[in-house]
Scaffold this motif. Structure first.
Motif, short mmCIF file in Angstrom:
data_model
loop_
_atom_site.label_atom_id
_atom_site.label_comp_id
_atom_site.label_asym_id
_atom_site.label_seq_id
_atom_site.Cartn_x
_atom_site.Cartn_y
_atom_site.Cartn_z
N LEU A 155 7.29 8.55 -5.58
CA LEU A 155 6.57 7.33 -5.19
C LEU A 155 5.31 7.14 -6.03
O LEU A 155 4.25 6.80 -5.52
N LEU A 156 5.43 7.34 -7.31
CA LEU A 156 4.29 7.25 -8.24
C LEU A 156 3.64 5.86 -8.17
O LEU A 156 2.42 5.74 -7.97
N PHE A 157 4.43 4.82 -8.32
CA PHE A 157 3.88 3.46 -8.33
C PHE A 157 3.47 3.02 -6.93
O PHE A 157 2.46 2.35 -6.75
N GLU A 158 4.28 3.42 -5.93
CA GLU A 158 3.96 3.04 -4.56
C GLU A 158 2.61 3.60 -4.12
O GLU A 158 1.90 2.99 -3.32
N ASP A 179 -1.46 9.72 -18.23
CA ASP A 179 -1.66 9.34 -19.63
C ASP A 179 -0.45 8.58 -20.16
O ASP A 179 -0.56 7.81 -21.11
N ALA A 180 0.69 8.80 -19.54
CA ALA A 180 1.91 8.05 -19.87
C ALA A 180 2.86 8.20 -18.69
O ALA A 180 2.77 9.17 -17.93
N THR A 191 9.43 0.59 -4.86
CA THR A 191 9.16 -0.44 -5.87
C THR A 191 10.46 -0.75 -6.59
O THR A 191 11.19 0.17 -6.99
N PRO A 192 10.82 -2.02 -6.77
CA PRO A 192 12.08 -2.37 -7.43
C PRO A 192 12.20 -1.73 -8.81
O PRO A 192 11.21 -1.58 -9.53
N ALA A 193 13.42 -1.34 -9.14
CA ALA A 193 13.67 -0.67 -10.42
C ALA A 193 13.17 -1.51 -11.60
O ALA A 193 12.60 -0.99 -12.56
N GLN A 246 9.11 -2.23 -16.06
CA GLN A 246 8.04 -3.00 -16.71
C GLN A 246 6.76 -2.18 -16.83
O GLN A 246 6.01 -2.32 -17.80
N LYS A 247 6.50 -1.34 -15.84
CA LYS A 247 5.27 -0.56 -15.81
C LYS A 247 5.35 0.72 -16.63
O LYS A 247 4.33 1.36 -16.88
#
Length: 205
Positions: free
Chosen positions: A123-126, A134-135, A169-171, A176-177
């Protein structure tokens, strides 16, 4: 007279994430095989939920989910994932402890001379954690393939897999991120080629 020893470069973080069934664990194994330190947030969460203090808080928030001092994971999932507010409450108990463990492991890696760590976080983005990386490397695969993989390895029905996927978060948004997208719908050899290309672009290895 100045100290001739150069200061060690700051430890850098490569975030690794992907939707359910994408094959993130397979990519994590490839990164480990290439000598990178991979810190697994899920593994740390399992350890956290074995700690008496954590279990006490979970039982208080979700009565009946801790039996004989052991977390009943299916029972907890059934109640927590059915309600976004209750899931947020569970995350508030578990996530800070997981971050503490990940930070301690990261410090150990730095002391051992690592230049990069891979932060394997579903759940990195969540969690808004991409800002600390850094990437970011996102593993993806076609939806039907992801659903089939999860159903093969777990007792979840198709509907349950889709429901879990819908809570993430949608694939497409993850792609995109991402700084790098690993397409995991083909062969292992193809996967290895993509992983190596991403590491080369980052100057790792």
């Amino acid at each position: 007279m100045t100290d001739s020893a150069a200061s060690p470069a700051p430890l850098r973080r490569l975030g690794l994430t992907g939707s359910i069934g994408a094959g993130k664990s397979t990519v994590a194994a490839l990164l480990r095989a290439r000598g990178l330190t991979v810190l697994d947030a899920d593994a740390q969460a399992r350890l956290v939920t074995e700690e008496p203090e954590t279990l006490e808080q979970i039982e208080a928030a979700f009565p009946g989910t801790v039996k004989g001092g052991v977390l009943d994971r299916p029972a907890l999932s059934a109640v927590a994932f059915a309600d976004p507010a209750r899931l947020a409450g569970l995350n508030a108990i578990v996530h800070p402890r997981v971050r503490e463990r990940m930070t301690a492991l990261e410090q150990q890696a730095a002391q051992a001379g690592a230049q990069w760590t891979v932060q394997d976080i579903p759940l990195l983005f969540e969690g808004g954690l991409e800002a600390n990386m850094d990437a970011v490397l996102v593993v993806d695969a076609p939806l039907e393939l992801r659903v089939a993989r999860v159903m093969e390895r777990s007792p979840f029905s198709r509907e349950e897999v889709l429901a879990r996927d819908a809570r993430q978060t949608p694939a497409a948004e993850k792609r995109q991120k991402a700084d790098f997208v690993i397409e995991n719908g083909g062969t292992v050899e193809d996967l290895e080629t993509q992983v190596d290309a991403a590491l080369e672009a980052l100057g790792i290895g």
